[in-house]
Design a protein around this motif. Structure first.
Motif, PDB file in Angstrom:
ATOM      1  N   TYR A  36     -30.123   8.290 -32.028  1.00  0.00           N
ATOM      2  CA  TYR A  36     -29.430   9.563 -32.147  1.00  0.00           C
ATOM      3  C   TYR A  36     -29.393  10.247 -30.788  1.00  0.00           C
ATOM      4  N   GLN A  38     -28.904  14.122 -28.951  1.00  0.00           N
ATOM      5  CA  GLN A  38     -28.939  15.545 -29.248  1.00  0.00           C
ATOM      6  C   GLN A  38     -28.664  16.373 -28.008  1.00  0.00           C
ATOM      7  N   SER A  41     -28.967  23.034 -28.464  1.00  0.00           N
ATOM      8  CA  SER A  41     -28.436  23.929 -29.503  1.00  0.00           C
ATOM      9  C   SER A  41     -27.567  23.210 -30.533  1.00  0.00           C
ATOM     10  N   GLN A  42     -27.735  21.905 -30.630  1.00  0.00           N
ATOM     11  CA  GLN A  42     -27.010  21.157 -31.648  1.00  0.00           C
ATOM     12  C   GLN A  42     -27.968  20.252 -32.402  1.00  0.00           C
ATOM     13  N   GLY A  43     -27.515  19.778 -33.547  1.00  0.00           N
ATOM     14  CA  GLY A  43     -28.321  18.839 -34.301  1.00  0.00           C
ATOM     15  C   GLY A  43     -28.134  17.439 -33.763  1.00  0.00           C
ATOM     16  N   PRO A  44     -29.070  16.538 -34.088  1.00  0.00           N
ATOM     17  CA  PRO A  44     -28.925  15.150 -33.640  1.00  0.00           C
ATOM     18  C   PRO A  44     -27.632  14.524 -34.164  1.00  0.00           C
ATOM     19  N   PHE A  46     -25.603  10.790 -34.683  1.00  0.00           N
ATOM     20  CA  PHE A  46     -25.728   9.338 -34.757  1.00  0.00           C
ATOM     21  C   PHE A  46     -24.946   8.677 -33.630  1.00  0.00           C
ATOM     22  N   TYR A  87     -32.908   9.803 -29.113  1.00  0.00           N
ATOM     23  CA  TYR A  87     -34.019   9.461 -29.995  1.00  0.00           C
ATOM     24  C   TYR A  87     -33.843   8.056 -30.552  1.00  0.00           C
ATOM     25  N   PHE A 101     -39.070  11.377 -35.961  1.00  0.00           N
ATOM     26  CA  PHE A 101     -38.568  11.609 -34.612  1.00  0.00           C
ATOM     27  C   PHE A 101     -39.733  11.624 -33.635  1.00  0.00           C
ATOM     28  N   GLY A 102     -39.593  10.875 -32.574  1.00  0.00           N
ATOM     29  CA  GLY A 102     -40.583  10.946 -31.517  1.00  0.00           C
ATOM     30  C   GLY A 102     -40.175  12.009 -30.513  1.00  0.00           C
ATOM     31  N   THR A 103     -40.663  11.851 -29.318  1.00  0.00           N
ATOM     32  CA  THR A 103     -40.359  12.831 -28.277  1.00  0.00           C
ATOM     33  C   THR A 103     -38.944  12.672 -27.741  1.00  0.00           C
TER      34      THR A 103
ATOM     35  N   GLU B  42     -42.228  17.869 -32.091  1.00  0.00           N
ATOM     36  CA  GLU B  42     -41.155  16.954 -32.443  1.00  0.00           C
ATOM     37  C   GLU B  42     -40.468  17.399 -33.735  1.00  0.00           C
ATOM     38  N   ILE B  43     -39.289  16.871 -33.948  1.00  0.00           N
ATOM     39  CA  ILE B  43     -38.566  17.149 -35.191  1.00  0.00           C
ATOM     40  C   ILE B  43     -39.311  16.480 -36.342  1.00  0.00           C
ATOM     41  N   PHE B  91     -33.234  22.077 -39.262  1.00  0.00           N
ATOM     42  CA  PHE B  91     -32.037  21.249 -39.355  1.00  0.00           C
ATOM     43  C   PHE B  91     -31.855  20.740 -40.782  1.00  0.00           C
ATOM     44  N   GLU B 103     -25.670   6.389 -42.375  1.00  0.00           N
ATOM     45  CA  GLU B 103     -25.718   7.374 -41.312  1.00  0.00           C
ATOM     46  C   GLU B 103     -25.992   8.746 -41.884  1.00  0.00           C
ATOM     47  N   PHE B 106     -26.170  15.543 -39.189  1.00  0.00           N
ATOM     48  CA  PHE B 106     -26.986  16.741 -39.043  1.00  0.00           C
ATOM     49  C   PHE B 106     -26.129  17.969 -38.786  1.00  0.00           C
ATOM     50  N   GLY B 107     -26.617  19.104 -39.276  1.00  0.00           N
ATOM     51  CA  GLY B 107     -26.008  20.368 -38.933  1.00  0.00           C
ATOM     52  C   GLY B 107     -26.515  20.841 -37.580  1.00  0.00           C
ATOM     53  N   GLN B 108     -26.001  21.988 -37.149  1.00  0.00           N
ATOM     54  CA  GLN B 108     -26.378  22.490 -35.837  1.00  0.00           C
ATOM     55  C   GLN B 108     -27.726  23.189 -35.829  1.00  0.00           C
TER      56      GLN B 108
END
Lengths: 111, 115
Positions: A36, A38, A41-44, A46, A87, A101-103, B42-43, B91, B103, B106-108
């Motif tokens: 992924y 990122q 200010s946005q989501g991950p 694909f 990621y 999710f890792g770092t 982390e997430i 998220f 897949e 994700f949202g913002q």
């Protein structure tokens, strides 16, 4: 649980190919490998997913050796807009989308 | 086609108050997930809905967090009462199928600040 290890950060220049390698020594038989991206200010988002060998799409390539204990995301000819966190994720055997999710790897593309 | 949308994008509340976050998944996606990233960490996975049912809520930190998905469409995540350590980005993601060969979108995210 499969855990991933990837470099914390990388720098590259525009036009270069970038390869980010991820280690996942404890990957299970049914696990898929997913990458992924990122932006701030946005989501991950694909990028690519694979199980073994090589997968290529319009954005990237994913190389997975036979033992599947690592994978390499390859971004051809990066541009400034590819600056992001990447990621590497390995799915749980249970099948639920419970990503760990890792770092991530913070890629900075320089002009 | 609209992606996963989250509301609000930002929320600042005082400790002890209640906040409700909303997520609208992609139409037709039965699977909905909540994740969060607290400052410097982390997430982390919070929970997973399949339609209106909670499939896995093992990541919910404590009973101050309540997630619902009535009717199997949008979902809400309520934090009551909010604590300082709840600050972070929440998220939401949705997917058509289960399993790692599908897949997730994700949202913002919703940035929550508890002061």
């Amino acid at each position: 649980l499969a855990k991933t290890t990837q470099p914390i950060s990388m720098d590259s220049y525009e036009g270069q190919e970038v390869n980010i390698t991820c280690s996942h020594n404890n990957i299970a038989t049914n696990d898929y490998i997913t990458w992924y991206q990122q932006f701030p200010s946005q989501g991950p988002r694909f990028i690519i997913q694979g199980y073994k060998t090589k997968v290529t799409n319009e954005v990237a390539s994913l190389f997975i050796p036979a033992d599947r204990k690592s994978s390499t995301l390859s971004l051809p000819r990066v541009s400034l807009s590819d600056t992001a966190v990447y990621y590497c994720l390995v799915g749980e055997v249970s099948g639920t989308y419970k990503y760990i999710f890792g770092t991530g790897t913070r890629l900075k593309v320089l002009a | 086609e609209a992606g996963v949308t989250q509301f609000p994008s930002h929320s600042v509340i005082e400790k002890g108050q209640t906040v409700t976050l909303r997520c609208d998944p992609i139409s037709g996606h039965d699977n909905l997930y909540w994740y969060r990233r607290v400052m410097g960490k982390e997430i982390k996975f919070l929970l997973h809905f399949v339609k209106e049912s909670k499939q896995d809520e093992s990541g919910m930190p404590n009973n101050r967090f309540l997630a619902e998905r009535t009717g199997g469409t949008y979902s809400t995540l309520k934090v009551q009462p909010a604590e300082l350590e709840d600050s972070g980005v929440y998220f939401c993601a949705s997917s058509q199928g289960q399993g790692m060969n599908t897949e997730a979108f994700f949202g913002q995210g919703t940035r929550l600040t508890v002061v």
